[in-house]
Design an enzyme around this catalytic site. Structure first.
Site, mmCIF file in Angstrom:
data_model
loop_
_atom_site.group_PDB
_atom_site.id
_atom_site.type_symbol
_atom_site.label_atom_id
_atom_site.label_comp_id
_atom_site.label_asym_id
_atom_site.label_seq_id
_atom_site.Cartn_x
_atom_site.Cartn_y
_atom_site.Cartn_z
ATOM 1 N N HIS A 1 -1.072 -16.566 3.688
ATOM 2 C CA HIS A 1 -2.536 -16.411 3.370
ATOM 3 C C HIS A 1 -2.969 -17.642 2.689
ATOM 4 O O HIS A 1 -2.841 -17.533 1.352
ATOM 5 C CB HIS A 1 -2.890 -15.216 2.852
ATOM 6 C CG HIS A 1 -2.560 -13.906 3.753
ATOM 7 N ND1 HIS A 1 -1.268 -13.609 3.657
ATOM 8 C CD2 HIS A 1 -3.420 -13.174 4.741
ATOM 9 C CE1 HIS A 1 -1.106 -12.482 4.656
ATOM 10 N NE2 HIS A 1 -2.231 -12.206 5.181
ATOM 11 N N HIS B 1 -8.220 -17.247 6.621
ATOM 12 C CA HIS B 1 -7.673 -16.414 6.077
ATOM 13 C C HIS B 1 -5.966 -16.356 5.895
ATOM 14 O O HIS B 1 -5.301 -15.890 5.043
ATOM 15 C CB HIS B 1 -7.968 -14.800 6.552
ATOM 16 C CG HIS B 1 -7.426 -13.645 5.704
ATOM 17 N ND1 HIS B 1 -7.658 -13.473 4.457
ATOM 18 C CD2 HIS B 1 -6.497 -12.795 6.396
ATOM 19 C CE1 HIS B 1 -7.377 -12.182 4.356
ATOM 20 N NE2 HIS B 1 -6.199 -11.719 5.235
ATOM 21 N N GLU C 1 -8.315 11.344 -7.402
ATOM 22 C CA GLU C 1 -6.641 11.273 -7.296
ATOM 23 C C GLU C 1 -6.075 9.809 -7.319
ATOM 24 O O GLU C 1 -5.184 9.746 -7.892
ATOM 25 C CB GLU C 1 -6.349 12.530 -6.382
ATOM 26 C CG GLU C 1 -6.624 13.815 -6.574
ATOM 27 C CD GLU C 1 -7.948 13.977 -5.959
ATOM 28 O OE1 GLU C 1 -8.852 13.159 -5.564
ATOM 29 O OE2 GLU C 1 -8.562 15.130 -6.092
ATOM 30 N N HIS D 1 -5.779 23.915 1.238
ATOM 31 C CA HIS D 1 -5.278 23.834 -0.106
ATOM 32 C C HIS D 1 -3.726 24.175 -0.291
ATOM 33 O O HIS D 1 -3.498 24.328 -1.381
ATOM 34 C CB HIS D 1 -6.057 24.629 -1.147
ATOM 35 C CG HIS D 1 -7.544 24.270 -1.366
ATOM 36 N ND1 HIS D 1 -8.552 23.653 -0.589
ATOM 37 C CD2 HIS D 1 -8.431 23.747 -2.695
ATOM 38 C CE1 HIS D 1 -9.520 23.148 -0.925
ATOM 39 N NE2 HIS D 1 -9.428 23.030 -2.358
#
Lengths: 694, 694
Positions: B43, B291, B440, B501
């Site tokens: 890149h 890119h 999280e 859960h």
């Protein structure tokens, strides 16, 4: 206690004591606390604090007919803060929503009866701890994992825009519904909701309204322990219309905000509503103790007293409240009937589109759609399965107009663009190619929402980034929606990009998800069948795992048909009798297994090659079929896969071996990596001989 | 071509042609394009466009001594857009960074020599496709998966604040360094970076500076395909100081922005820098073609011409440029030497803290720290491993002051708070308990950054939400950093919260990750050893999987010591000779296996119970040990675990069975679920008898 203070008592600025709305609101609140208390678990506080705005939305705005809850042009209501499930169950009860099966046929029961509410969180009930799609009529999507509902909602809104662009004609606004989300502080903190909000703002989804319950409370305590950003300003930055309501009791202000939402045509709307969690509880209101767990009799009696509610009554639903709610929402019945008539006229005037509409709404595909599946000629050089996948997708796209998907900024690499499908963008909502940006989690969540809104949706990114969107794969499997997740660059075949970009454990980790069909096809024709498998699935989400690098297209006159993929595993070699050894492979390693079998044959070894693209499909075959593919008597087995060895013991047993990965990969050209990690003809043959003790 | 237009030519407002800085900048650019061209992959575009500000940061601001690259109080430079790795390799080369081993000892080689650059992306090179921690001196963290570096950086900044609060004394600013991040559009779109930014703003981490390369280009094309939010306004909403630089060539403006960052003491700083990707390329500059991929000779020659660079030269590093860069950054040597002297004085004046500092910097623990590990008395009722885990954590916390962690808004449930440890907050940076909020993924990324900054960091949330932070577990394993991930509520034992859960596949899916030690202890004493295992690990991240519900604390006079956990698996029952059957269990099912063995004994069956809390540890034992635990002759085996059956075949083989989960769970009280899914004494005994054919 004679009086409660202002901190715990509902303010009176709009919903006055004694009003019929107030009665309905307090019914929601008391049902919620009674149910949690009886279950001795659950989350009462948010259901209580959001009751006023929920009642307002449902009785005044939500275009929803409880007599036909699956009416396709209904507004969607998504409770992203799924832990407040009793709010939704109370609304479904008060609205008199009838229960229907998945085809919309009434079962003769209420969606949520009072007995169901008394069975809150009990085994087999229609009122599980979090709202579960398919368990309860009226639950639009499974929520609970925070951010999930927000993410889904963007897919619902995308779907509505696409359906409107595709089906609507002058005088026939077949689709023009809105999607409402109730969300919480937790939703606002989760990255997936941030991604979803950014996508929605970019796409100017003015049919989408998020209501954010801002109550300053989370499990650890005040949100200012971890969260003090300016959420309104953040949403402005995403390009949303934003509104702040200072008090959740101020239903007039909320109604005005919804009017503003409905009048806004160039951006989604975000309404922050400041509320007091567990409002009415004498000591717990406004504290994290109101968030979860049974509140206890004292709190409940105190709250009921503050509402002017009979303190001794439990699960009380005043007839007046229910009648009011049913009557208010009943206004939609006429709207729905008018819509059905409109669709009838539409079928007459646009028979082709009408037929397409009916097929799509029924969750079926056009008859003979799979005739368009390409057949690939034998080719020793072959092609990458991502390449074949792109060809298959483009071949079948015309046959299934509502096949709509996109990639997380990798479409040129994943080959998931539908050529001539156009981009789905603000101003061109009929486009079939979504540009999700570098937001994998938001992409997966949106794709699930699209699948819940009749579209056959698919996603595209590199396989290693399945980790970023894993919660959405799980939710698709829990909900049993047939979202298609395409992942390319599926192994160390990624090469120079190195270990961070080379999937190793992803195959095993997805095979472990119940109800998820992970398919890694072994040549171009298997790739065609992989797409067929995914599209024929009505309740199973599929993961299509494609390679970056080419693999041979097998000569199916010499080898058995790739159709065997549909059974998950099949014998590739046209062998007779009992083989000396079985070589099991998937994906790019199928060609290697075939080559190894030929090499072994030169030495007089009869090697069977088994292609095992889908453990999920193979496992549900009958034992006789499985034994015919993998005869129990043949314990000399080698599995070959450029992925983790984990899970292969099921097929190779104690006596077999694997040529798989037990470490991460490395940055180097692919040939070097294949040599380094043993994916060479010589090594496979060597391991096969070891297994045979030769 | 005689002239290049303004779109492709660097503007001249600051770095004038012929200046020594310009020479260094163009060296970075030409090295980057030459390396990508030679490797035929990579890149180039971002490395080129960010060269001016990178050169400015390194030569004028970065407190980094190439002669001692691991100097603890160095500023950290994180390239979150890891695909632009050639930028970092060029900087390491130009700065003359020496290679050191993990203890900081010189190897006598350069960290990145010119030959290494010529080996870009080749097998075994120090210049892999993305920057890999441990592969290359000077790479602070592995980056490439977008958002990861941004997430890590918050952990670096947290660590610095904590280290300063803990160690600094008047006149002894042992820690006062900054963390810089270069990031890209992709980082800005990823949810993990949003979470990280929100945490950093909340914590007022004024030692953190993110530079955002805003170039309007991604792989699918212009970023406006998917991304048009106002990023500056978003960061303002997070509570950051924000600065916009209109042109990446304007190094004076960038220098001023860094001065502003350094003068800001109450919030992190965000600098958006508008740049032209692949600046200088005649046709690719400013397009997505710049890119990635080799640009081709024409583009390279055109770019070099536009820089006034010899077009025929490859890998040219003008001596003047290198000398300038080395001299400029060499100013830090004196600073570093002064710091070392300061630390020497500090050791004299604060011997206890000095000793602690040395231990921590060496990555070791205080001798005898594990004497503090609690022993739990036998108890048939027992306790949940989350409960035991909390007790263990609190028992050992005083012995390891730099054990610092937190939870994602679930500390009261995960029991991961260090009591009396105080909260880590703006204004109290010495606290040991972090409140990560419901983020999280950001939590895991920050914890890895903390681990890379000497802290023994841990996280806490429910096990099912490991899915949200999975990319960070993988990166910890790739980097070989010993982050400790505590997950509680580990099975259907979650009960009423239901399938969303209840973890099912999480154990299997984490066991499949190479180099990750997933430990599910089977009683309170195993829990103590699980913490010991995690803390003794210096290069292995650990996943500690704890239950919500209680399990018996085994009587270790009757059963073998829980220390066996350290070997991953061990025989629990004190049996002699060859058993009739082996019951293998983990976690809450260990007690069930023990009870089943007793029941089977009543019928005359000799059942061995094996506890297998860590597959990872067990697999690396020698074959003799493994065979002593699981004798190959005993093929009657039953594995019992409230998780997916996937992966258990390795231990039960074709002849064995499992009592495990093959579907998602359900919402109901735990006893109902255990009965429904077969985790009862009767069922285990029944399955055991089936396996034995009785």
């Amino acid at each position: 206690m004679s009086d409660t203070d202002t901190a715990t008592h509902p303010s009176k600025n709009v919903v006055e004591d004694g009003s019929i709305d107030r009665l309905a609101i307090d019914t929601i609140r008391t049902l919620s606390m009674d149910a949690v208390q009886k279950a001795n678990s659950g989350h009462p506080g948010t259901a209580m604090s959001l009751a006023p705005i929920a009642e307002t939305l449902w009785t005044q705005f939500l275009r929803y007919d409880p007599k036909k809850p699956l009416w396709p042009n209904r507004d969607r209501f998504i409770l992203s803060c799924g832990h407040a499930s009793m709010l939704l169950y109370s609304l479904l009860h008060l609205s008199g929503t009838i229960e229907v099966d998945e085809h919309g046929q009434p079962t003769g029961k209420p969606a949520v009866g009072l007995d169901d509410i008394k069975q809150f969180r009990q085994s087999g009930s229609k009122t599980p701890g979090h709202p579960e799609y398919r368990d309860t009529t009226g639950v639009e999507t499974t929520t609970g994992p925070l951010g999930a509902g927000c993410g889904n909602s963007v897919g619902f809104a995308i779907a509505e825009r696409w359906l409107a662009a595709h089906f609507n004609k002058p005088g026939f606004d077949i689709f023009d519904h809105d999607t409402y989300v109730f969300s919480s502080d937790g939703d606002m903190m989760e990255g997936v909701a941030s991604e979803a909000a950014s996508i929605a703002g970019h796409l100017k989804l003015s049919n989408l309204c998020w209501v954010y319950d801002s109550n300053d409370i989370t499990i650890e305590g005040d949100t200012n322990l971890a969260f003090d950003e300016n959420v309104i300003e953040r949403f402005k930055a995403y390009g949303w219309n934003t509104i702040l309501i200072e008090d959740a009791e101020d239903t007039a202000a909320f109604a005005q905000a919804i009017e503003t939402f409905k009048a806004t045509t160039d951006k989604p709307t975000f309404i922050e509503v400041r509320s007091i969690i567990g409002i009415g509880f004498p000591t717990r209101a406004g504290t994290h103790k109101a968030h979860s767990d049974a509140p206890g009799e004292d709190e409940i009696r105190g709250a009921k007293k503050s509402y002017g509610w009979p303190e001794d009554e439990q699960f009380l639903v005043p007839e007046k409240a229910k009648a009011h709610f049913e009557q208010a929402i009943g206004r939609n019945t006429a709207t729905r009937e008018a819509w059905e008539k409109l669709v009838g006229d539409y079928r007459d005037q646009y028979p082709d589109l009408g037929k397409e509409l009916d097929l799509m709404l029924a969750g079926t595909l056009p008859e003979g759609w799979d005739a368009a599946l390409p057949h690939f000629e034998p080719d020793a050089k072959g092609m990458a399965s991502r390449e074949a996948g792109g060809k298959v997708l483009n071949a079948i796209a015309p046959a299934i107009p509502w096949l709509v998907g996109g990639a997380a900024d990798l479409a040129p690499s994943t080959k998931t663009d539908i050529k001539d499908g156009g981009s789905f963008e603000a101003g061109s909502y009929g486009g079939r190619n979504l540009h999700f940006g570098i937001r994998e989690h938001g992409m997966g969540a949106a794709a699930n929402g699209m699948a819940l809104s009749y579209l056959r949706s698919y996603t595209g990114t590199f396989f290693v980034f399945s980790d970023y969107m894993r919660p959405t794969l799980r939710l698709a499997a829990i909900m049993q929606v047939p979202t298609i997740f395409v992942f390319t660059h599926d192994s160390i075949g990624v090469g120079e990009d190195g270990p961070t970009h080379q999937p190793i454990e992803q195959l095993a980790s997805l095979r472990a998800v119940p109800g998820l069909d992970t398919i890694r096809p072994g040549d171009a024709n298997e790739t065609a069948y992989a797409w067929k498998a995914a599209l024929d699935s009505q309740k199973t989400p599929s993961v299509l795992v494609f390679s970056r690098q080419p693999m041979p297209t097998l000569d199916r006159t010499k080898y058995n048909s790739a159709e065997g993929l549909l059974k998950g595993g099949y014998v590739v070699t046209k062998d007779e009798g009992t083989p000396d050894i079985i070589l099991i492979a998937t994906g790019t390693e199928l060609g290697l297994a075939v080559a190894a079998a030929e090499k072994l044959a030169e030495g007089g070894t009869k090697a069977r090659v088994v292609s095992l693209p889908s453990f999920h499909r193979f496992e549900v075959q009958d034992q006789a079929y499985k034994d015919s593919v993998l005869p129990p008597s043949v314990t000399a087995r080698v599995a070959i896969e450029q992925g983790s060895e984990f899970g292969w013991d099921r097929y190779v047993g104690f006596a077999g071996k694997t040529v798989t990965m037990s470490t991460f990969g490395a940055s180097a050209p692919i040939e070097k990596l294949q040599a380094k990690f043993g994916f060479t003809l010589d090594n496979v043959v060597k391991v096969a001989r070891e297994v045979m003790g030769k």
